[in-house]
Design an enzyme around this catalytic site. Structure first.
Site, PDB file in Angstrom:
ATOM      1  CD  GLU A  79      -3.067  -1.183   2.241  1.00  0.00           C
ATOM      2  OE1 GLU A  79      -4.036  -1.075   2.043  1.00  0.00           O
ATOM      3  OE2 GLU A  79      -2.624  -1.088   3.505  1.00  0.00           O
ATOM      4  CE1 TYR A 125      -7.592  19.025  22.288  1.00  0.00           C
ATOM      5  CE2 TYR A 125      -9.598  18.684  23.609  1.00  0.00           C
ATOM      6  CZ  TYR A 125      -8.418  19.004  23.523  1.00  0.00           C
ATOM      7  OH  TYR A 125      -7.695  19.673  24.455  1.00  0.00           O
TER       8      TYR A 125
END
Length: 218
Positions: A79, A125
């Site tokens: 990948e 966040y």
């Protein structure tokens, strides 16, 4: 700029430590997931294929030149193209983390989600560290069309969700990318846990005040 030996050594050790932390906390099973860091000379250190992130040997990490040619170390993850796609479109980023973390993968399998922005901004966040999260369509692992799909959105988003696969996140350094993908996974867990409940995510105005600018990493 050239990569100094001390820089490369530090980054090798950091990749192994981050990989161990992610693996030990169950954030990517078996030999799944991969990590890379782009060095000062444009070359890349990357986790090898068929190695669990908890078993990384810093000395055996794959080293690729700026064009993706394998220079040394074990054979890189298949990948690797996902990492190159992010670096190509995001010159200011120097690390990429790709995981098969359970809850984010679960969200990537849901049918009725907004492919332009998969998860709502449930927390401040998440808005700060992830921003918007597009999902690219499913392609078999290693398919060149997956590379093109990721590259098409990477210039505007440092976090991407691969359908029926998992998230890819880049950052200005490895700890930034690690913290962002961990925040993404935790938000995916909350999203699935709260399914069927009335949600109160951040408003668009609240989220917009926190999100990184398009194309910028947090």
């Amino acid at each position: 700029m050239t990569a100094t030996l001390s820089e490369a050594t530090r980054q090798r050790d950091l990749i192994a430590a981050v990989g161990r932390s992610l693996f030990d906390r169950g954030l990517t099973p078996g030999a799944t997931g991969n990590i890379s860091v782009r060095l000062g000379d444009g070359s890349t250190l990357m986790t090898p294929t068929n190695v669990a992130l908890g078993d990384l040997d810093p000395a055996r990490l794959s080293h690729l030149d700026a064009d993706g040619t394998h220079l040394s170390g074990d054979r890189p993850t298949k990948e690797a193209f996902l990492h190159r796609c992010m670096y190509c479109e995001r010159p200011g980023d120097h690390a990429v983390v790709h995981l098969h973390c359970t809850h984010a993968v679960g969200v990537s399998i849901l049918r009725d989600v907004d492919a332009g922005d998969v998860l709502p901004p449930l927390t401040a966040y998440y808005a700060m560290r992830v921003g918007r999260l597009p999902m690219v369509p499913y392609y078999p692992p290693g398919d060149a069309d997956l590379a093109r799909a990721v590259q098409a959105v990477a210039g505007r988003h440092h976090a991407v969700l691969l359908a029926n696969h998992g998230p890819v996140v880049s950052g200005r350094d490895l700890k930034t990318a690690q913290f962002a993908i961990e925040e993404l996974e935790e938000t995916a867990r909350l999203f699935l846990m709260l399914a069927g409940h009335a949600l109160r995510p951040l408003t668009e105005e609240q989220a917009a005040a926190l999100r990184p600018a398009p194309g910028a990493a947090p």
